[in-house]
Design an enzyme around this catalytic site. Structure first.
Site, PDB file in Angstrom:
ATOM      1  N   THR A 296       0.859  -1.190   0.000  1.00 45.44           N
ATOM      2  CA  THR A 296       0.000   0.000   0.000  1.00 45.44           C
ATOM      3  C   THR A 296       0.894   1.238   0.000  1.00 45.44           C
ATOM      4  O   THR A 296       2.071   1.167   0.376  1.00 45.44           O
ATOM      5  CB  THR A 296      -0.875   0.031   1.261  1.00 45.44           C
ATOM      6  OG1 THR A 296      -0.005   0.099   2.407  1.00 45.44           O
ATOM      7  CG2 THR A 296      -1.739  -1.209   1.372  1.00 45.44           C
TER       8      THR A 296
ATOM      9  N   GLU B 208      -5.736  -3.856  -1.339  1.00 41.53           N
ATOM     10  CA  GLU B 208      -6.166  -5.008  -0.540  1.00 41.53           C
ATOM     11  C   GLU B 208      -7.263  -5.826  -1.214  1.00 41.53           C
ATOM     12  O   GLU B 208      -7.641  -6.881  -0.720  1.00 41.53           O
ATOM     13  CB  GLU B 208      -6.677  -4.521   0.830  1.00 41.53           C
ATOM     14  CG  GLU B 208      -5.587  -3.999   1.765  1.00 41.53           C
ATOM     15  CD  GLU B 208      -5.286  -2.507   1.590  1.00 41.53           C
ATOM     16  OE1 GLU B 208      -5.581  -1.962   0.502  1.00 41.53           O
ATOM     17  OE2 GLU B 208      -4.767  -1.895   2.531  1.00 41.53           O
TER      18      GLU B 208
ATOM     19  N   TRP C 252     -21.941  14.973   8.683  1.00 40.88           N
ATOM     20  CA  TRP C 252     -20.764  14.769   7.852  1.00 40.88           C
ATOM     21  C   TRP C 252     -20.921  15.480   6.516  1.00 40.88           C
ATOM     22  O   TRP C 252     -21.984  15.431   5.896  1.00 40.88           O
ATOM     23  CB  TRP C 252     -20.560  13.280   7.583  1.00 40.88           C
ATOM     24  CG  TRP C 252     -20.000  12.533   8.757  1.00 40.88           C
ATOM     25  CD1 TRP C 252     -19.775  13.021  10.003  1.00 40.88           C
ATOM     26  CD2 TRP C 252     -19.603  11.162   8.778  1.00 40.88           C
ATOM     27  NE1 TRP C 252     -19.266  12.043  10.815  1.00 40.88           N
ATOM     28  CE2 TRP C 252     -19.149  10.891  10.085  1.00 40.88           C
ATOM     29  CE3 TRP C 252     -19.585  10.145   7.825  1.00 40.88           C
ATOM     30  CZ2 TRP C 252     -18.682   9.628  10.454  1.00 40.88           C
ATOM     31  CZ3 TRP C 252     -19.123   8.895   8.194  1.00 40.88           C
ATOM     32  CH2 TRP C 252     -18.671   8.635   9.504  1.00 40.88           C
TER      33      TRP C 252
END
Ligand code: AMP
Length: 544
Positions: A185, A333, A447
Site C-alpha cells: 500500500t 487489498e 458529515w
C-alpha cells in the site's frame, strides 16, 4: 459427499500456457523506454518468460524467493509478471514514486534478492544503493546497446541475461494458494503494508474482470492500461489481456497526454484504464489539437478508478471521444477490483441526467465480492442509498492478513475487511464512496463529503483540480476549506467559485473559504495528497 470433477489448480501458469497455445499471435505493443514502438506477441512473451525463468534459477532464485521490479508498463515487465510467479517465486512490483525510505523499507521487508529496473530508475537506485542490503543483483531492463554508465554494483543487462537460455521451461505444479505477487500500500500512515496475492486469487480476479458486467475484456478488444504495472498489477489487466489474447498496448515511461492520445488513435484501442489525472492530461492534449473531432476513434470505454470520477470529467471524456466511462472502485487489498459501474437492464430508459446520476456511483460488486456498510459499532446499516457507514468487503480476492503482520487482525467476525472508505449502498447494490473515513468533514455532528464538494467544484470551467479538507472550527468542530488549482491562463476568484457552487450543494456545505494554489500535491498513485494539504494549512484559521 464430494463432487467428482477435476481439481485443477488455478495458476497464473495456466493463463500463460493457454495464451502460448491459443493466442500466440496476439499482439503486445510497447512505447519502449529506449524510444520507438516495440511489437511482440504472446507466443514470444511466453518463450522469453521461459528463458527468464531459467536465468533466474541460475541466479539462485528458488521457490518463495522475492524478485522486485521498478518498471513501467512494458513487454519486459510482462515477462517478469509471468516468469517469477510461474516458477513459484514471489514478484514484488515497487512504485518508484514512493518516498526513498518507503522503497528501502519494501526492499528489506519483502527480502528482495534481485531488483529489475527500467533505465529511467537507474539514477534513483544509485542514490539509494548504499542503504540497500539484501539485493544481490540489479538487472537493467534493456539491451547491451542501451546499458548506461552507472555507479551501481552487480548490474546485469536483461537481454544478455536471457539470450543464452532455453525457450521452454518445466513450470512446477504449484498449489493454487502459493503466493504469487506482493503489492505494498502507499502507506499514507505508517510503513507500507504488503498485500500478498496468490495464484488462485489472481486467476479468480482475472475471470471476474473479463466478465461483461465488469470490464468486459474480450479477444476483440485492444486494451491500453495507463494505470501502472507497479500499482496493484495495473488493475489486473495484464493477466486479463493474456487470458483473452486481446491486443495489449503498453505506454512505457511516456506519461504524457500526447503519448496516450497517439496510442489510443494509432493502435485503435477500445478500452483504456487510469486514474482521473491521466484523463485530464489526455483531454488537455486532445483539446489542444486543431479540428478536434475524435468521435471516430475506436475507443469504447474509459475505466476510471483510484479516485472519484467527477461528472464533468465523465461528460468531457464521453463527449470528446464518443465513448462510455466505467467508474470502478478498488484498493490494493482487493486485488484491486471491488466494484464496476455498468447500468442494469432496467436502466435503459433513464434520461441522460438520471444516467449521469447513476454513473458517478462507484458501481456494483461483481459476483464473488460481498459488501456491507456498518456504523462505528460494527452494526450493519440500511442499503437504501442514503445511510452511509464504513465499507466492509469480503471475497476470494480480498486480503485476509498483511504480509508478515499476522498480529494485525484486519477482519471482523464475519471475515469482512474494513476498507477505510465511507460509503452508501443502494437497493440495487450500487456503492457510492462518500469519503475516506479520515477525509470526511465533521461539521456540527453531521458529515460533509469532501468528494461530493470536489466533484461539484470541478464543474466550474476554470477549475483544473479541487481538494476539500476539514479545518478545525470552534463552533462546528470542522468546516470545509476548498483548495483549487486553476486551469492555466485563468484566474478565478473566491466569489466566482462560491457563486458556481450556490444552489448545487446544501447551503451548510458551502466552504468557509476558497484558496488557490499553483501546484496540487499528489500521492505516489496519482491521488491528491490531502495529508500534505493538511500540513500546509495546519495553522490556517477562518477569519469569520
Ligand atoms: P490504493 O490501495 O492505492 O489503490 O487506494 C485505494 C483507495 O483509493 C480506496 O480505498 C479509495 O479510498 C480510493 N478509491 C479507489 N477507487 C475510487 C473511486 N472510484 N472513487 C473514490 N475513491 C476511490
Amino acid at each position: 459427499m464430494l463432487g467428482l470433477m477435476q481439481d485443477q489448480p488455478l495458476l497464473i501458469t495456466t493463463i500463460m500456457n493457454y495464451a502460448a497455445l491459443y493466442h500466440r499471435e496476439g499482439e503486445v505493443v510497447t512505447k519502449a523506454v529506449e524510444g520507438g514502438l516495440h511489437r511482440t506477441t504472446y507466443g514470444e512473451v511466453s518463450r522469453r518468460s521461459a528463458k527468464l525463468a531459467h536465468a533466474l534459477t541460475k541466479l539462485g532464485i528458488n521457490q518463495g524467493d522475492c524478485v522486485s521490479t521498478m518498471a513501467w508498463n512494458s513487454y519486459r515487465h510482462l515477462e517478469l509478471y509471468l516468469a517469477v510467479p510461474c516458477k513459484g517465486s514471489l514478484l514484488n512490483t515497487i512504485n518508484p514514486r514512493l518516498f526513498p525510505d518507503q522503497i528501502l523499507y519494501i526492499l528489506a521487508h519483502s527480502e528482495a534478492k534481485i531488483l529489475f529496473l527500467d533505465l529511467t530508475f537507474v539514477p534513483l537506485l544509485e542514490k539509494l544503493a548504499d542503504k540497500i542490503t539484501g539485493v544481490e543483483k540489479f538487472v537493467i531492463m534493456t539491451d547491451r546497446a542501451h546499458m548506461p554508465e552507472t555507479t551501481l554494483d552487480n548490474i546485469l543487462c536483461y537481454e544478455e541475461l536471457i539470450a543464452p537460455e532455453e525457450d521452454q521451461y518445466d513450470w512446477p505444479d504449484l498449489d493454487e494458494n502459493t503466493a504469487a505477487i506482493i503489492c505494498y500500500t502507499s502507506g499514507t500512515t505508517g510503513e507500507p503494508k504488503g498485500a500478498l496475492y496468490s495464484h488462485r486469487s489472481t486467476v479468480l480476479h482475472c475471470f471476474s474482470t473479463c466478465s461483461k458486467d465488469s470490464l468486459g475484456i474480450s479477444n476483440r478488444d485492444t486494451i491500453l492500461p495507463i494505470v501502472p504495472m507497479f500499482h496493484v498489477n495495473a488493475w489486473g489487466t495484464p493477466f486479463a489481456a493474456i487470458m483473452t489474447g486481446c491486443k495489449l498496448v503498453l505506454p512505457g515511461a511516456d506519461m504524457t497526454g500526447e503519448n496516450f492520445f497517439n496510442l489510443l488513435k494509432n493502435e485503435e484501442c477500445t478500452i483504456s484504464l487510469g486514474v482521473p489525472t491521466i484523463w485530464l492530461a489526455l483531454l488537455q492534449y486532445a483539446n489542444s489539437l486543431d479540428g478536434n473531432d475524435f468521435t471516430d476513434l475506436a475507443i469504447e470505454s474509459f475505466v476510471i478508478g483510484g479516485s472519484a470520477a467527477a461528472p464533468s470529467l465523465i461528460e468531457d471524456l464521453e463527449k470528446t471521444f464518443d465513448a462510455t466511462v466505467l467508474h470502478a472502485w478498488g484498493m490494493t487489498e482487493t486485488s484491486p477490483l471491488g466494484s464496476v459501474n455498468r447500468p442494469m437492464a432496467k436502466h435503459a430508459s433513464l434520461s441522460e441526467a438520471e444516467k449521469m446520476a447513476l454513473k458517478i456511483k462507484q458501481g456494483r460488486p461483481p459476483f464473488g465480492i460481498e459488501m456491507k456498510i456498518v456504523d462505528d459499532d460494527g452494526i450493519e446499516m440500511a442499503r437504501d442509498g442514503v445511510a452511509f457507514g464504513r465499507l466492509m468487503v469480503r471475497g476470494p480476492w480480498v486480503i485476509k492478513a498483511y504480509f508478515k503482520q499476522p498480529e494485525l487482525n484486519i477482519l471482523d467476525d464475519d471475515g469482512y475487511f474494513d476498507t477505510g472508505d465511507v460509503s452508501t449502498l443502494d437497493t440495487d447494490g450500487y456503492m457510492t464512496i462518500v469519503d475516506r473515513s479520515k477525509d470526511v468533514i465533521k461539521s456540527g455532528g453531521e458529515w460533509i463529503s469532501s468528494i461530493d464538494l470536489e466533484n461539484v467544484a470541478l464543474g466550474q470551467p476554470q477549475v483544473a483540480e479541487a481538494a476539500v479538507i476539514g479545518i478545525a472550527h470552534p463552533k462546528w468542530q470542522e468546516r470545509p476549506l476548498l483548495i483549487i488549482l486553476p486551469i492555466p491562463g485563468t484566474s478565478p476568484t473566491k466569489a466566482d467559485i462560491l457563486a458556481y457552487l450556490d444552489g448545487k450543494i446544501a447551503k451548510w456545505w458551502t466552504p468557509d473559504d476558497v484558496l488557490f494554489i499553483d501546484e496540487m500535491p499528489h500521492t505516489a498513485t496519482g491521488k491528491i495528497q490531502k495529508r500534505d494539504l493538511r500540513e500546509i494549512y495546519k495553522d490556517y484559521k477562518f477569519t469569520d
